[in-house]
Design a protein around this motif. Structure first.
Motif, PDB file in Angstrom:
ATOM      1  N   SER A 126       8.798  -0.479 -23.991  1.00 38.98           N
ATOM      2  CA  SER A 126      10.233  -0.671 -23.732  1.00 38.98           C
ATOM      3  C   SER A 126      10.450  -1.408 -22.421  1.00 38.98           C
ATOM      4  N   ARG A 127       9.484  -1.374 -21.529  1.00 44.72           N
ATOM      5  CA  ARG A 127       9.574  -2.150 -20.287  1.00 44.72           C
ATOM      6  C   ARG A 127       8.205  -2.667 -19.903  1.00 44.72           C
ATOM      7  N   SER A 128       8.155  -3.877 -19.427  1.00 46.85           N
ATOM      8  CA  SER A 128       6.894  -4.399 -18.917  1.00 46.85           C
ATOM      9  C   SER A 128       6.934  -4.534 -17.397  1.00 46.85           C
ATOM     10  N   LEU A 129       8.061  -4.160 -16.812  1.00 47.54           N
ATOM     11  CA  LEU A 129       8.177  -4.183 -15.357  1.00 47.54           C
ATOM     12  C   LEU A 129       9.112  -3.052 -14.949  1.00 47.54           C
ATOM     13  N   VAL A 130       8.702  -2.281 -13.963  1.00 44.83           N
ATOM     14  CA  VAL A 130       9.593  -1.287 -13.373  1.00 44.83           C
ATOM     15  C   VAL A 130       9.692  -1.615 -11.888  1.00 44.83           C
ATOM     16  N   SER A 131      10.888  -2.003 -11.443  1.00 45.63           N
ATOM     17  CA  SER A 131      11.123  -2.285 -10.028  1.00 45.63           C
ATOM     18  C   SER A 131      12.113  -1.258  -9.518  1.00 45.63           C
ATOM     19  N   SER A 132      11.876  -0.766  -8.336  1.00 48.72           N
ATOM     20  CA  SER A 132      12.808   0.232  -7.805  1.00 48.72           C
ATOM     21  C   SER A 132      12.714   0.349  -6.298  1.00 48.72           C
ATOM     22  N   TYR A 133      13.798   0.835  -5.745  1.00 44.06           N
ATOM     23  CA  TYR A 133      13.813   1.334  -4.381  1.00 44.06           C
ATOM     24  C   TYR A 133      13.073   2.662  -4.389  1.00 44.06           C
ATOM     25  N   PRO A 144      21.685  -5.213   0.634  1.00 43.78           N
ATOM     26  CA  PRO A 144      21.580  -3.756   0.736  1.00 43.78           C
ATOM     27  C   PRO A 144      20.118  -3.327   0.864  1.00 43.78           C
ATOM     28  N   GLN A 145      19.874  -2.404   1.757  1.00 41.29           N
ATOM     29  CA  GLN A 145      18.551  -1.773   1.879  1.00 41.29           C
ATOM     30  C   GLN A 145      18.803  -0.289   1.661  1.00 41.29           C
ATOM     31  N   GLY A 146      18.492   0.204   0.483  1.00 39.10           N
ATOM     32  CA  GLY A 146      18.764   1.610   0.192  1.00 39.10           C
ATOM     33  C   GLY A 146      20.128   1.811  -0.442  1.00 39.10           C
ATOM     34  N   PRO A 147      20.581   3.068  -0.509  1.00 31.46           N
ATOM     35  CA  PRO A 147      21.749   3.410  -1.330  1.00 31.46           C
ATOM     36  C   PRO A 147      23.114   3.133  -0.702  1.00 31.46           C
ATOM     37  N   ARG A 158       0.847  -1.202   0.000  1.00 32.67           N
ATOM     38  CA  ARG A 158       0.000   0.000   0.000  1.00 32.67           C
ATOM     39  C   ARG A 158       0.871   1.237   0.000  1.00 32.67           C
ATOM     40  N   GLY A 159       0.254   2.356  -0.304  1.00 30.90           N
ATOM     41  CA  GLY A 159       0.976   3.634  -0.266  1.00 30.90           C
ATOM     42  C   GLY A 159       1.727   3.950  -1.546  1.00 30.90           C
ATOM     43  N   LEU A 160       1.557   3.130  -2.570  1.00 27.33           N
ATOM     44  CA  LEU A 160       2.208   3.407  -3.850  1.00 27.33           C
ATOM     45  C   LEU A 160       1.297   4.293  -4.695  1.00 27.33           C
ATOM     46  N   ALA A 218      10.813   3.431   3.471  1.00 25.02           N
ATOM     47  CA  ALA A 218      11.302   3.088   2.137  1.00 25.02           C
ATOM     48  C   ALA A 218      10.825   1.687   1.759  1.00 25.02           C
ATOM     49  N   VAL A 219      10.558   1.501   0.479  1.00 24.86           N
ATOM     50  CA  VAL A 219      10.138   0.177   0.005  1.00 24.86           C
ATOM     51  C   VAL A 219      10.868  -0.153  -1.298  1.00 24.86           C
ATOM     52  N   TYR A 220      10.895  -1.430  -1.624  1.00 21.08           N
ATOM     53  CA  TYR A 220      11.228  -1.884  -2.981  1.00 21.08           C
ATOM     54  C   TYR A 220       9.903  -2.310  -3.594  1.00 21.08           C
TER      55      TYR A 220
END
Lengths: 280, 531
Positions: A80-87, B298-301, A30-32, A64-66
Motif C-alpha cells: 500500500s506504500r513504497s515510501l513512508v516519510s514522517s516527522y 514548519p519544523q514540527g507540529p 543515523r539513529g533511525l 527531531a528529524v524528518y
C-alpha cells in the motif's frame, strides 16, 4: 578516522543503490530504527484480502528529524506504500499499517519485503499461500470489486464481497457506503477474470436493528451487466424495503456486474450495501 | 590547450548566467514550456519536472514568493525526482516574453521539502505585474503572472480579490478555478480545505475518471509522503494550475489539510496527542511545501500561519488560523442547542494571542477597508427557524465568549469598514453583522461574505432545505446559493462590489460561469445593497 567514515558511507550507498533511489549526494541519517509487528507476513493471493504488517519507524536520536523509509516487495507482491516519510520527534516510534497483496495466480511460496531508512535495513519474510476457492457458486467472491466512491476507511467496497451478510457488523469494514452524500446514482461493481453466465443477483442492503432497511436501506437500483463490452440493464428493483432482494433474469454472459444505485429509503444520503452476491 | 581551458570557461559562464538576468533570459528563451533542450543538465531528472505547475503568493509592496515543485512522476515516491538536491534557475521579468528580466537566480530543490522551490523575490516595484518561470536540466516551466502590493501609504486605486475555499478533488471538476484564471484579479484569497485527507477510490468520486486513481491513494493521508501524494493529485489538475498561474494566492488552512474537524492537538478519533501532533507536523509541512508561502518551513507540529497584508491605504487583509490553537468543540461537536460549555470564556477559537494580534492591528489600521480571511462562520447562524436555537459547535457560534470579543472588536471599528471572508460551509452566503443578531433593526457594523466552495459538495443547489431554514431563522442573512464558484471583490475608496459567481455543475467539465448576485457595500455605511 576520516577515511573510515568515508568508507562506511560508500558501503551503505552501494548497498542501497541497487534497490532504493540514488543517495549519492546525501549524508546518511543515523539513529533511525525499523521493525515490524510480525516476524513474517502471511499473504492470500486474492483481491480484498486484508493482510500486511505494522511498520515501526523510530528515532532514537536526541533531536527531531524528518526521515524516509523506502519499502520494496518482490514481484508480484504489492504494497500500500513504497515510501513512508514522517516527522519523528526524539524517542518517538511511528506505527504505520502496510497492506501487502498478491494477485490471483501468484505462486505459493516464500517472498520478501525490504525496508531501508538511513543506515538501517530490515528484511521481512512473506509467505504466499493458496488462493481460496468459492464453493457456493457466488461469482462475486475473490474477484476485483470497485465503486464510484468509498467511505474510507470503514465502508470499503471490499466489504460488500467479503462473505459477511450480517448488517449488525455495519461500520466495521464489512459493507460498502459511498462517500458522496446526497448524490445519486452511485455504483458498485465486480469484474470477473473471464466471462461468466449470470442469471441472479442477491443484494443485501443495510438492515440492522438500529438501521432497518425500510429507513436506511437502498430503495431503487438497476442491475447492469457488461456483455460483449457494453453495459446492459438486466434487472430493476424499485421501492425496496427489505434487507435481501434477489433479482433473477434471463442469463447473460457477462464480464462484469454493476449495481447502479438510484435512491435510498433515507432520502438524499448514501448507498449502503452489506453484501453483493452473483450467481449463474 | 583548448581542452584544458574548458572547465574554467564553463565555470565562469555558469557564474555569469546565475548572476546576470539578461544573459539568462537569452538562455531561457530558446525552448518551449515542458520541453527539453540540449543534452540535459546535472539534475538527474527523467522527464518534465513541472507537472504541478507554478504559483506565486503572499505579495508585499517589494516582494512576492514564487513556487514550483520538481515532480516528473508526481504519484510515485519522491515525485519521481532523485533523492538528492537539484539546482533550479528562476527569472522574474516585467513582461511575459522575458525581454526585461529584473531578478534571476538559482535555488535548491531538496528532497526534505519534496523538491519544492520557494523563492522570496525581493527588490520589486510596488503595485505592478511581474512574470516568472523556472528552468532545470533544460526543462522550462510554464510562465506565471503575479503582482506586488501597492506602496505603503498609496492613496486611492482599486483592489480586486478572487475569493473561495474548499476544493475536494473527488467532488467535481475545477471549472470554477478555470474561470477564476480568466478573471483580472490582483490576488486570490483561499480560505481553507485546499486538500481533503480522505482516501480516494479508483473512480475518483464524482469525477468518475476513466483512468483509475492509483492504488496508493486509497488510504487516508497521515504521514508526510501520503499528504504529499494528495497535494500532487490536486495540483496536477490543469484548471487549478491555471488559477495559480494567473495571480498571487494568499492562503490559509482549515481542518481538512490535517483531519476533519480537528481542534489543536485533539483529533477526530481522539488519537493519542503524541501521535496526532506527529500527523499534524506531517500535514503542516506538506502544506507549506505545496503553497507559495515564505520560509522558514514548519519544523514540527507548530507553524504560525496567521499574518497580515497591506494594500496601500485602501485595504488591509488579515489572515487567520482558527484550527491550530482552538479548544475542543463543545458538546461533542455537530449542531447543538445553547449551553454553558458553548459560552465558556475559557474556551477559545483563534486563541488569545492571535485574537489580540488581530484586534490590535485592526485598531491601528489606517486603511479604508479591513478584510479578514477567516475559516468558519463568525456571525450568528441559527439552524432552527423556530424561537429555539441550534448552533454549529465547529464555528464561531461554538465559541461564544471569544466570538463576542471578536464581534465587539469589529463593532468598535465600524468606521474601518470590516469585511469578514469565510469558507468551510460549501455555500454562498452574504450576512450583515449586527450589534444584536436577534434585532434586525440594530446597528450593522460590518459584512460577512461566504463565497461558496470551488468544488466541495458537488453540483449543489441554489437553496437547500437547510439553506431555507437559515434564511428563515437569520434575518441578517441576505443571500444563499449553494452551488460552486467564487466571489470577486472590487474595493475602491468609496465602495466594495461583491460579485457572487457560480457554475451550474461540476460533475462534468466545461460549465459556464455567471454572476448570480451582486452586492455593494458603501465605505462608511456598512450593510449590503443588492445590485
Amino acid at each position: 578516522m576520516r577515511s573510515r567514515t568515508l568508507a562506511l558511507i560508500v558501503a551503505v550507498v552501494a548497498g542501497i543503490a541497487t534497490t532504493g533511489p540514488a543517495v549519492a549526494d546525501r549524508s546518511v541519517q543515523r539513529g533511525l530504527t525499523l521493525s515490524a509487528d510480525v516476524a513474517q507476513v502471511a499473504v492470500t493471493p486474492v483481491p480484498c484480502a486484508k493482510q500486511g504488517f505494522e511498520l515501526r519507524f523510530g528515532n532514537t536520536g536526541k533531536t527531531a528529524v524528518y526521515a524516509d523509509a523506502f519499502l520494496e516487495a518482490a514481484t508480484p507482491l504489492t504494497l500500500s506504500r513504497s515510501l513512508v516519510s514522517s516527522y519523528l520527534p526524539p524517542g518517538y516510534t511511528l506505527k504505520v499499517r502496510i497492506d501487502v497483496n498478491a494477485p490471483r495466480g501468484t505462486a505459493p511460496g516464500k517472498y520478501a519485503i525490504s525496508i531501508k531508512a538511513g543506515d538501517q535495513k530490515l528484511t521481512l519474510p512473506v509467505e504466499v499461500g493458496e488462493a481460496p476457492v468459492d464453493t457456493t457458486g457466488n461469482l462475486a467472491r475473490f474477484v476485483p470489486v470497485t465503486a464510484s466512491t468509498e467511505h474510507l476507511p470503514n465502508y470499503p467496497a471490499c466489504g460488500a464481497v467479503d462473505g459477511d451478510r450480517d448488517s449488525e457488523h455495519w461500520g466495521k469494514t464489512t459493507g460498502w457506503n459511498d462517500s458522496t452524500r446526497g448524490n445519486f446514482p452511485d455504483w458498485l461493481q465486480v469484474t470477473f477474470d473471464q466471462p461468466q453466465t449470470v442469471g441472479r443477483v442477491d443484494l443485501y442492503t443495510l438492515n440492522s436493528k438500529q438501521y432497518p432497511a425500510a429507513k436506511y436501506g437502498l430503495k431503487d437500483w438497476d442491475v447492469v451487466a457488461q456483455v460483449n463490452g457494453s453495459w446492459q440493464a438486466v434487472a430493476q428493483v424499485r421501492g425496496n424495503m427489505s434487507g435481501l432482494t434477489s433479482s433473477t433474469f434471463t442469463p447473460v454472459t457477462a464480464t462484469a456486474v454493476r449495481i447502479l444505485t438510484l435512491a435510498s429509503n433515507e432520502g438524499l444520503t448514501y448507498s449502503r450495501v452489506v453484501e453483493l452476491e452473483v450467481y449463474g | 590547450m583548448t581542452e584544458n581551458l574548458r572547465p574554467a570557461v564553463r565555470l565562469a559562464r555558469r557564474r555569469f548566467l546565475t548572476l546576470t538576468g539578461a544573459a539568462t533570459a537569452v538562455a531561457f528563451g530558446t525552448n518551449l514550456p515542458g520541453t527539453a533542450i540540449g543534452s540535459g543538465g546535472s539534475g538527474g531528472l527523467t522527464g518534465n519536472p513541472f507537472t504541478l505547475g507554478v504559483a506565486s503568493g503572499d505579495p508585499l509592496p517589494d516582494a512576492v514568493v514564487i513556487w514550483t515543485r520538481l515532480a516528473p512522476k508526481p504519484y510515485e515516491p519522491l515525485g519521481g525526482a532523485p533523492y538528492k538536491e537539484v539546482g533550479v534557475e528562476w527569472q522574474v521579468a516585467t513582461d511575459e516574453h522575458f525581454r526585461r528580466v529584473v531578478r534571476a537566480g538559482r535555488a535548491t530543490a531538496r528532497p526534505e521539502f519534496a523538491h519544492s522551490v520557494h523563492v522570496d523575490v525581493r527588490g520589486l516595484e510596488a503595485g505592478r505585474h511581474y512574470w516568472y518561470r523556472f528552468r532545470v536540466d533544460g526543462y522550462l516551466s510554464p510562465t506565471g503572472r503575479t503582482r506586488t502590493a501597492p506602496a505603503p501609504g498609496q492613496q486611492g486605486g482599486q483592489l480586486t480579490l478572487g475569493v473561495s475555499s474548499c476544493q475536494a478533488w473527488t467532488d467535481g471538476y475545477y471549472t470554477a478555478q478555470r474561470h477564476l484564471a480568466n478573471e483580472d484579479v490582483d490576488a486570490v484569497v483561499f480560505l481553507g480545505d485546499y486538500i481533503y485527507e480522505f482516501g480516494i477510490s479508483a473512480a475518483g468520486g464524482l469525477r468518475n475518471v476513466t483512468t483509475p486513481v492509483p492504488s496508493q491513494f486509497r488510504t487516508e493521508a497521515d504521514t508526510l509522503d501520503r499528504y504529499r501524494l494528495q497535494y500532487a493529485l490536486y495540483k496536477s489538475d490543469p484548471d487549478l494550475q491555471a488559477a495559480h498561474q494567473n495571480a498571487a494566492w494568499i492562503t490559509t488552512w482549515d481542518d481538512h489539510e490535517v483531519q476533519d474537524n480537528y481542534a489543536a492537538a485533539v483529533s477526530k478519533s481522539n488519537a493519542p496527542v503524541e501521535d496526532f501532533l506527529v500527523r499534524r507536523a506531517n500535514a503542516y509541512r506538506a502544506y507549506w511545501e505545496h503553497l507559495p508561502l515564505r520560509g522558514p518551513a514548519p519544523q514540527g507540529p507548530n507553524y504560525q500561519l496567521y499574518r497580515r497584508f497591506t494594500f496601500g491605504r485602501l485595504a488591509e487583509l488579515s489572515v487567520l488560523d482558527t484550527r491550530q490553537y482552538r479548544s475542543d468543540q463543545a458538546s461533542g461537536d455537530g449542531w447543538k442547542v445553547d449551553s454553558a460549555a458553548r459560552r465558556d470564556p475559557a474556551r477559545v477559537l483563534a486563541g488569545q494571542q492571535q485574537t489580540q494580534w488581530y484586534l490590535q492591528g485592526l485598531n491601528r489600521s489606517r486603511t479604508t477597508w479591513n478584510v479578514l480571511a477567516n475559516q468558519v462562520i463568525m456571525s450568528r447562524m441559527d439552524l432552527d427557524p423556530t424561537p429555539a436555537d441550534l448552533y454549529n459547535m465547529d464555528a464561531w457560534d461554538g465559541y461564544g465568549a471569544e466570538q463576542k470579543v471578536m464581534l465587539d472588536g469589529l463593532a468598535a471599528n465600524r468606521h474601518r469598514n470590516p469585511v469578514v471572508l469565510t469558507g468551510d460551509v460549501h455555500a454562498g452566503y452574504a450576512l450583515e453583522m449586527k450589534r444584536d443578531f436577534a434585532d434586525p433593526d440594530s446597528q450593522t457594523y460590518g459584512v460577512e461574505i461566504v463565497p461558496t466552495s470551488f468544488s466541495s459538495g458537488g453540483n449543489g443547489v441554489p437553496v437547500s432545505a437547510n439553506g431555507q431554514k437559515f434564511l428563515d431563522g437569520n434575518p441578517h442573512l441576505k443571500f444563499v446559493d449553494e452551488r460552486r464558484g467564487y466571489s470577486v471583490l472590487r474595493f475602491d475608496d468609496s465602495q466594495l462590489q461583491v460579485d457572487c459567481r457560480m457554475v451550474p455543475y461540476v460533475d462534468k467539465p466545461g460549465a459556464p460561469i455567471s454572476t448570480v448576485r451582486s452586492f455593494v457595500v458603501e465605505a462608511g455605511n456598512p450593510g449590503l445593497e443588492e445590485r
